[in-house]
Write an enzyme that holds these catalytic residues in place. Structure first.
Site, PDB file in Angstrom:
ATOM      1  N   CYS A 180       4.719   4.487  -0.594  1.00 43.22           N
ATOM      2  CA  CYS A 180       5.661   4.720   0.500  1.00 43.22           C
ATOM      3  C   CYS A 180       6.766   5.670   0.065  1.00 43.22           C
ATOM      4  CB  CYS A 180       6.254   3.391   0.971  1.00 43.22           C
ATOM      5  SG  CYS A 180       7.445   3.594   2.315  1.00 43.22           S
ATOM      6  N   CYS A 192      10.190   4.876   1.411  1.00 40.78           N
ATOM      7  CA  CYS A 192      10.833   3.716   0.780  1.00 40.78           C
ATOM      8  C   CYS A 192      11.453   4.098  -0.558  1.00 40.78           C
ATOM      9  CB  CYS A 192       9.812   2.611   0.520  1.00 40.78           C
ATOM     10  SG  CYS A 192       8.867   2.071   1.939  1.00 40.78           S
ATOM     11  N   ASP A 193      10.723   4.884  -1.337  1.00 41.39           N
ATOM     12  CA  ASP A 193      11.089   5.106  -2.735  1.00 41.39           C
ATOM     13  C   ASP A 193      11.443   6.539  -3.094  1.00 41.39           C
ATOM     14  OD1 ASP A 193      10.503   2.379  -3.207  1.00 41.39           O
ATOM     15  OD2 ASP A 193       8.374   2.852  -3.389  1.00 41.39           O
TER      16      ASP A 193
END
Length: 310
Positions: free
Chosen positions: A134, A137-138
C-alpha cells in the site's frame, strides 16, 4: 438468538451502499465491518473518479461519508469479523468472532479482496521493514528516497505515480514488455520523469539487513526473463501491486466461485447459487474493481434482498 432481515458482511463501497438501500427499505440491516473497516479505499488518498466530487475526495473521507449516510437511515454498523455462515437453511446462522450468533433472513457478502504478494521468503522477511502492498499507507516514510513498484496493471501504475510525487526515483518492475494498465494510466506513467520502467524483469530476491527487530531494506535483485541477466537496484522501499485475492475463504464449498475464488453471481444479478445470499463489490467483480461499480452492485444486492423477502 438475535435475528435480522438482512446481514451485510463487509464495509467498503459495496457494503455501505447496500446498507443505505437496505435501511431505506426498512430491512434494518446489521453490518459487520470486517478486518478492514471501510475497505480498500481507506488506504487511498485522493479519489478523483467517484461521481459527485468534482474536486476529488480522500478515500477515508469518502468511506466515512458512506458510513454516516447508512447510519442516518438506521443501519446497525458493528466492529467484528464474520467467521462462519451456515448456508444450508434459512434463516442463515451466522457466527462472529466475538461469539455472537445471528439468524439472518438474507445475507449480502461484500467482503472485498486482499492484496497479493510475490511469495518470496525475503519479501516476508522485510514486511513492515521496507516491503508494503500500500503506497498510500506507507509512501510517506520513503520521501526523497528510491523505491520500486512491482506490477503492470492500473494499481501498479497508480502506486508508481503516487510515489513519484514523494520519492526521488521509482522503478516500475514488470515481467512483460507492455503494461496492462488503462491507456490513461499508461500515459501518466510515461509522462512522469522520475519513473523508470524495467521491462521483462522479475524479482528474485529482496535484500537488506536485519538486526534484531530492526529491518533495513536496501535493494532488490532482478532477473531479465528474456536474457537471464541479473541486476541489483538500490532501493529502500518495495511496493507490491500485482493484484488481489477475494476474501471468500469462509464460503469455500458453500457458494459457487471461480478458480481464483471470486463468487459467481447470476447474469444481471447479485444472487449467488444459494437463494437469499447475494454478493456485491470486489468479492464478485474481477474485471472493473472500481468504487462506483462496487457501490452499484451494493445497491443491486439490497434491492434484490428486499424483493426476495417480498
Amino acid at each position: 438468538m438475535e435475528t435480522t432481515k438482512c446481514l451485510i458482511i463487509g464495509s467498503g463501497p459495496a457494503g455501505y451502499t447496500a446498507a443505505i438501500y437496505a435501511s431505506r427499505a426498512d430491512l434494518k440491516p446489521i453490518v459487520y465491518q470486517g478486518m478492514e473497516p471501510g475497505g480498500q479505499l481507506t488506504t487511498t488518498t485522493e479519489v478523483d473518479n467517484f461521481p459527485g466530487y468534482p474536486e476529488g475526495i480522500d478515500g477515508p473521507k469518502l468511506m466515512e461519508d458512506l458510513q454516516k449516510q447508512a447510519e442516518r437511515f438506521g443501519a446497525d454498523i458493528r466492529w467484528g469479523v464474520v467467521t462462519d455462515v451456515d448456508v444450508t437453511e434459512r434463516p442463515f446462522k451466522v457466527k462472529v468472532d466475538d461469539g455472537t450468533e445471528i439468524l439472518a433472513e438474507t445475507v449480502i457478502v461484500a467482503t472485498g479482496a486482499t492484496a497479493k504478494y510475490l511469495g518470496l521468503e525475503s519479501e516476508e522477511k522485510f514486511k513492515g521493514g521496507g516491503v508494503s502492498a500500500c503506497a498510500t499507507c506507507d509512501g510517506f516514510f520513503y520521501k526523497g528516497k528510491d523505491v520500486a513498484v512491482v506490477g503492470g496493471g492500473d494499481t501498479a501504475a497508480e502506486e508508481a505515480t503516487y510515489l513519484a510525487n514523494l520519492c526521488r526515483k521509482v522503478y516500475l518492475i514488470h515481467r512483460r514488455d507492455q503494461l496492462r494498465a488503462s491507456k490513461a494510466m499508461q500515459k501518466k506513467v510515461m509522462e512522469t520523469p522520475n519513473i523508470e520502467i524495467l521491462w521483462n524483469h522479475e524479482v528474485k530476491e529482496i535484500v537488506g539487513e536485519v538486526k534484531g527487530f530492526t529491518k533495513a531494506l536496501n535493494g532488490a535483485i532482478l532477473v531479465n526473463n528474456k536474457t537471464g541477466e541479473e541486476k541489483k537496484i538500490d532501493i529502500e522501499g518495495f511496493f507490491v501491486a500485482i493484484g488481489h485475492k477475494p476474501n471468500t475463504d469462509i464460503f469455500k464449498g458453500k457458494l459457487d466461485m471461480d478458480e481464483t475464488g471470486y463468487l459467481i453471481t447470476k447474469p444481471d444479478s447479485t444472487a449467488t447459487n444459494v437463494p437469499g445470499i447475494f454478493a456485491a463489490g470486489d468479492v464478485q467483480d474481477k474485471y472493473y474493481r472500481q468504487a462506483i461499480t462496487a457501490a452499484g452492485t451494493g445497491a443491486m444486492a439490497a434491492i434484490e434482498a428486499e424483493r426476495f423477502l417480498g
